[in-house]
Design a protein around this motif. Structure first.
Motif, short mmCIF file in Angstrom:
data_model
loop_
_atom_site.label_atom_id
_atom_site.label_comp_id
_atom_site.label_asym_id
_atom_site.label_seq_id
_atom_site.Cartn_x
_atom_site.Cartn_y
_atom_site.Cartn_z
N THR A 19 1.73 -1.72 -7.71
CA THR A 19 1.24 -0.78 -6.73
C THR A 19 0.02 -0.76 -6.39
O THR A 19 -0.92 -0.54 -7.36
N SER A 46 0.55 2.67 5.23
CA SER A 46 1.40 1.91 4.44
C SER A 46 1.49 0.55 5.14
O SER A 46 2.52 0.49 6.06
N THR A 82 -6.95 8.13 2.80
CA THR A 82 -5.61 7.62 2.87
C THR A 82 -5.78 6.15 3.53
O THR A 82 -6.21 5.97 4.43
N VAL A 120 -6.55 12.12 -7.28
CA VAL A 120 -5.85 11.00 -7.06
C VAL A 120 -5.20 10.45 -8.29
O VAL A 120 -4.07 10.29 -8.22
N ASP A 135 -1.42 11.26 -7.27
CA ASP A 135 -0.86 10.34 -6.58
C ASP A 135 -0.45 8.93 -6.79
O ASP A 135 -0.11 7.85 -6.13
N LEU A 136 -1.01 8.50 -7.88
CA LEU A 136 -0.50 7.15 -8.50
C LEU A 136 0.86 7.23 -9.07
O LEU A 136 1.11 8.16 -9.50
N TYR A 170 0.90 -1.28 0.19
CA TYR A 170 -0.01 -0.13 -0.03
C TYR A 170 0.91 1.32 -0.03
O TYR A 170 1.84 1.39 0.81
N SER A 171 0.69 2.23 -0.90
CA SER A 171 1.52 3.48 -0.88
C SER A 171 0.43 4.37 -0.44
O SER A 171 -0.66 4.82 -0.80
N SER A 172 0.82 5.22 0.79
CA SER A 172 -0.26 6.17 1.09
C SER A 172 -0.33 7.25 0.10
O SER A 172 0.67 7.76 -0.51
N LEU A 173 -1.39 7.79 -0.05
CA LEU A 173 -1.59 8.94 -0.72
C LEU A 173 -1.06 10.19 -0.30
O LEU A 173 -0.91 10.25 0.93
N TYR A 186 -3.30 1.15 -4.18
CA TYR A 186 -3.57 2.09 -3.27
C TYR A 186 -5.03 2.06 -2.81
O TYR A 186 -5.89 1.81 -3.53
N ASP A 187 -5.10 2.51 -1.50
CA ASP A 187 -6.35 2.55 -0.93
C ASP A 187 -7.57 1.09 -1.13
O ASP A 187 -8.54 1.36 -1.38
#
Length: 592
Positions: free
Chosen positions: A569, A61, A58, A436, A440-441, A46-49, A571-572
């Motif tokens: 990766t 991680s 968010t 987003v 953020d990606l 998980y990559s934090s936004l 996300y969320d």
């Protein structure tokens, strides 16, 4: 004095609890590390936004382990055969093509999908490299990416394309563009000022497009063109177009409808497109009538328009009779300074002409036949009815561009709540993309030119990307509500497709493939492996997949993608970004 420490004694005496905890963690980690035999770790991270958003909270991680984590079950092989590098499963099914009883109506250029779908990986051409960026790519591409010299030699006198060192260069010429495509575009608008490129006329179809220079140069005028041609002896023309970053697809007017909705295009263009419009009772021209919106134009630039020999004049007479029967009106006919001529027809906006026709004219389609159904549907022998809304009123032309992108589409259903749903969808995608997707990606958007939205709905994702130097092929799957007319009304392009089959495009033709809950909605229809392999075929090395779906579905997809050596990766808990590399399986091959 030596002291013997044992785990039981430590637990019993409750000494050094941190040592016990640390030992257990180290043992578990060692077992996991040394039993993993896959080429890449099976962890997704998980990559934090980078910044919080109220609508998209968010997530810390944390590592997760997919529930289906054994990528070793996927054993990939390379496709083999004379077309392996450019393999299109539904157009290169040579066994089915050979078994056809007739090729009179271009049946051999239509879709014939193999069953089961092949699961081989398309190899890369020798010397393949990341495509040149837009707008440089409009005028030149790497030769090694599309190493097909046949068209260069075949069309050398018509200035379509020429080879220059490591590049293929596109001068902007063509069969009918003797003074250049820019002059030709200006010539059309001068001939009929009502064609206001990029305002009144926004969405067009270029039939038999060659290398798509016509559509490529219209982009400067805010016109989006769906260029199409069959996979035929004009080797790789559509592949050239897509490599250049110009919208294009493989298709043919044969025995079946084009995979577009009724009343979609503002203008259709044909410059020596080699279509026999009067063939089979005029079915090809009747198909154009189906997909042109009322008041729309057909620009025909071909020898029957301006030559006097017997063959050309016989064709001209046949087309004239057909267009009159369809109530098309000639609004312009002329010849330019190079001797090239064109005629511009306009589709009626009122049904009054139909009532005045003679009895032996082409019949009008029955009301029950008037629907957006064009997936493996035979061509019609009747004149399509003009579209009406839920109140029975004739539909109006969309707002001028760019207002039409965000205004209410004329074809939007009148059902309760439909308008509110449309605007809410537009608002949601605008926020998601700006807050987003673009921020953020792990996507380098500057490298993205050709985009595909596999489950486009109202085209909100494409509308949100409108300010980027990218274009979007909006796909409406055949098993979901039909909203493709709405997409065209907005001034965007799209197509119908069944994702249980292969798409009509060459390998390595898209920079980003976007999927919003497509896998969830197709879980009962298609094997996810087959859809992923198709995404891998379509995507260029260095390109991205952006999948929004349930966590359950993402856990099923991740080992498939990892087995292809994609970097992933998450996300969320809902956005999976995959990047395709240059890896190709090198051991074992499968025949097509």
């Amino acid at each position: 004095m030596a002291i013997a420490f044992t785990v039981p004694s430590l637990i019993k005496e409750r000494k050094y609890p941190f040592i016990v905890t640390l030992s257990v963690l180290l043992i578990c980690f060692s077992i996991l590390l040394f039993t993993n035999t896959t080429p890449y770790p099976l962890f997704l991270y998980y990559s934090s936004l980078t910044s919080p958003h109220p609508s998209y909270p968010t997530t810390p991680s944390l590592p997760i382990l997919p529930s289906q984590n054994d990528t070793s079950v996927f054993r990939w092989t390379l496709c083999k055969g004379s077309v392996a590098f450019d393999y299109i499963p539904c157009l290169d099914n040579f066994k089915a093509i050979k078994a056809l009883k007739s090729r009179r109506h271009m049946e051999h250029r239509e879709r014939h999908c193999p069953d089961p779908t092949p699961r081989c990986l398309v190899p890369l051409p020798t010397g393949y490299r990341i495509p040149l960026p837009w707008p440089k790519s409009r005028d030149m591409i790497w030769y090694d990416n599309v190493p097909h010299p046949k068209l260069v030699e075949y069309k050398k006198d018509q200035n379509w394309v020429r080879k220059s060192g490591d590049y293929l260069v596109f001068p902007g010429g063509g069969t009918q563009f003797k003074e250049g495509v820019t002059n030709y575009i200006e010539f059309i608008e001068k001939t009929l000022p009502a064609i206001k490129w990029g305002s009144q006329v926004r969405v067009i179809l270029d039939v038999g497009c060659g290398v798509a220079s016509f559509g490529g140069y219209l982009l400067d005028r805010n016109v989006i063109t769906m260029s199409f041609a069959p996979k035929d002896e004009h080797e790789a023309q559509i592949q050239f177009a897509l490599e250049r970053g110009i919208p294009a697809t493989l298709s043919v007017i044969g025995t079946q409808r084009l995979t577009f909705p009724d009343n979609a295009y503002d203008l259709i263009h044909c410059a020596r497109c080699r279509v026999h419009w009067d063939a089979d009772g005029g079915k090809p021209l009747l198909e154009l009538n189906r997909i042109i919106r009322p008041g729309g134009f057909f620009v025909w630039s071909a020898t029957p328009v301006y030559r006097d020999d017997e063959r050309d004049q016989n064709i001209w007479k046949a087309v004239t009779a057909l267009t009159k029967s369809m109530c098309w009106k000639v609004v312009a006919k002329t010849v330019d300074s190079s001797g090239i001529g064109l005629v511009i027809y306009q589709k009626p906006v009122s049904p009054s002409c139909y009532k005045k026709r003679k009895e032996n004219n082409l019949p009008l389609c029955e009301q029950k036949d008037w629907k957006n159904s064009s997936w493996y549907v035979p061509l019609s022998s009747c004149v399509s009815l003009l579209p009406v809304d839920g109140m029975g009123n004739l539909m109006s032309w969309p707002m001028p561009w760019p207002e039409r992108l965000s205004s209410k589409p004329p074809s939007l259903t009148n059902e309760s709540g439909a308008e509110e749903m449309f605007y809410e969808d537009t608002k949601r995608w605008s926020a998601l993309v700006s807050d987003v997707y673009l921020k953020d990606l792990a996507i380098n958007w500057s490298s993205v030119r050709n985009v595909m939205d596999m489950n486009a709905r109202y085209g909100g994702f494409a509308a949100a990307l409108i300010d980027l130097p990218a274009w979007v092929m909006n796909v409406i799957p055949i098993n979901v509500p039909d909203t493709l007319s709405v997409i065209f009304d907005r001034g965007l392009i799209g197509i119908y497709h069944d994702w249980c089959e292969s798409f009509n495009t060459y390998p390595r033709t898209y920079d980003l493939v976007h999927s919003s809950f497509l896998f969830r909605d197709h879980s009962q229809r298609c094997d996810a492996v087959d859809v992923v392999i198709e995404m891998d075929r379509i995507l260029r090395p260095g390109g991205y997949v952006l999948i929004q779906d349930t966590m359950e579905m993402i856990k099923k997809l991740s080992p498939i993608l990892q087995s292809l050596n994609w970097s992933l990766t998450l996300y969320d808990d809902q956005f999976l970004v995959g990047k395709k590399g240059f890896w190709r399986q090198t051991v074992g091959e499968t025949k097509l």
